[in-house]
Design a protein around this motif. Structure first.
Motif, PDB file in Angstrom:
ATOM      1  N   SER A   1      -0.268   6.317  -5.703  1.00 23.04           N
ATOM      2  CA  SER A   1      -0.641   7.498  -5.234  1.00 23.04           C
ATOM      3  C   SER A   1       0.288   7.946  -4.509  1.00 23.04           C
ATOM      4  O   SER A   1       0.534   9.543  -4.888  1.00 23.04           O
ATOM      5  N   LYS A   2       0.450   7.080  -4.260  1.00 22.62           N
ATOM      6  CA  LYS A   2       2.052   6.753  -2.395  1.00 22.62           C
ATOM      7  C   LYS A   2       2.617   7.694  -3.125  1.00 22.62           C
ATOM      8  O   LYS A   2       3.527   8.859  -2.668  1.00 22.62           O
ATOM      9  N   ASN A   3       3.488   6.817  -4.043  1.00 22.30           N
ATOM     10  CA  ASN A   3       5.027   7.367  -4.575  1.00 22.30           C
ATOM     11  C   ASN A   3       4.209   8.726  -5.599  1.00 22.30           C
ATOM     12  O   ASN A   3       6.010   9.608  -5.029  1.00 22.30           O
TER      13      ASN A   3
ATOM     14  N   ARG B   1       4.989  11.322  -2.957  1.00 24.93           N
ATOM     15  CA  ARG B   1       5.716  11.568  -2.262  1.00 24.93           C
ATOM     16  C   ARG B   1       7.016  12.550  -3.678  1.00 24.93           C
ATOM     17  O   ARG B   1       7.405  13.733  -2.838  1.00 24.93           O
TER      18      ARG B   1
ATOM     19  N   TYR C   1       0.840  -1.358   0.135  1.00 22.98           N
ATOM     20  CA  TYR C   1      -0.339   0.108   0.204  1.00 22.98           C
ATOM     21  C   TYR C   1       1.165   1.522   0.398  1.00 22.98           C
ATOM     22  O   TYR C   1       0.822   2.059  -0.746  1.00 22.98           O
ATOM     23  N   ASN C   2       2.075   1.637   0.513  1.00 30.54           N
ATOM     24  CA  ASN C   2       2.939   2.129   0.615  1.00 30.54           C
ATOM     25  C   ASN C   2       3.767   2.440  -0.185  1.00 30.54           C
ATOM     26  O   ASN C   2       4.324   4.215  -0.828  1.00 30.54           O
ATOM     27  N   ASP C   3       3.784   1.447  -1.276  1.00 34.40           N
ATOM     28  CA  ASP C   3       4.565   2.054  -2.286  1.00 34.40           C
ATOM     29  C   ASP C   3       3.716   1.710  -3.159  1.00 34.40           C
ATOM     30  O   ASP C   3       4.019   1.649  -4.530  1.00 34.40           O
ATOM     31  N   SER C   4       3.112   1.906  -3.545  1.00 35.41           N
ATOM     32  CA  SER C   4       1.468   2.158  -4.593  1.00 35.41           C
ATOM     33  C   SER C   4       1.781   2.928  -5.525  1.00 35.41           C
ATOM     34  O   SER C   4       2.670   3.952  -4.575  1.00 35.41           O
TER      35      SER C   4
END
Length: 160
Positions: free
Chosen positions: A15-17, A20, A10-13
């Motif tokens: 949308s998260k990237n 970032r 989830y954190n490497d999706s």
């Protein structure tokens, strides 16, 4: 898949990237603008916006540009372009004259003193930017140019 693996996925999706990357670009842009303003102020008693105006007028190669078109082309914060141009005219860096077709608009061009000041600044600015980017290799710089250019092109073609 256990919870830790799900969290990592989830954190490497995308949308998260994307978030970032967006934050990194904003932070870099803001810091670079602050540093550039500080450097130009210390070295030339100038600002990024003033440098940007001089650069745009220098690129016109003696031709005039309307204040409206100039304001649209500025990379730096536009603030109040009229007051900035008033100060630059007082300092004899630019010359303004009424537009032939529309007297409500002024045309602007670089005065000799403005061209001389810009030439003093441009070499120093290039060396300073080179120093700022010295943390990156030439290949990394090329990759950054290509990647950010691709994003910029997408943003220019996106309707808000």
């Amino acid at each position: 898949m256990d919870t830790a693996q799900q969290d990592k996925t989830y954190n490497d999706s995308h949308s998260k990237n994307a978030l970032r990357a967006w934050l990194q670009l904003l932070k870099c842009s803001k810091r670079m603008e602050q540093m550039t303003n500080s450097h130009l102020d210390k070295t030339f008693k100038s600002s990024l916006t003033r440098f940007d105006v001089l650069a745009n007028l220098d690129a016109m190669d003696g031709d005039t540009v309307s204040t409206t078109k100039l304001a649209k082309s500025l990379l730096a914060s536009k603030g109040n372009i009229t007051r900035l141009l008033d100060r630059m005219e007082e300092d004899q860096l630019i010359i303004r004259k009424p537009n032939r077709e529309d007297r409500r608009i002024s045309d602007v061009f670089l005065a000799d003193k403005g061209r001389e000041e810009f030439q003093r600044m441009v070499n120093d600015h290039e060396n300073w930017v080179d120093h700022v980017f010295s943390v990156l290799s030439n290949e990394e710089e090329k990759m950054l140019i290509e990647t950010v250019g691709k994003l910029r092109k997408h943003l220019e073609n996106t309707v808000v």
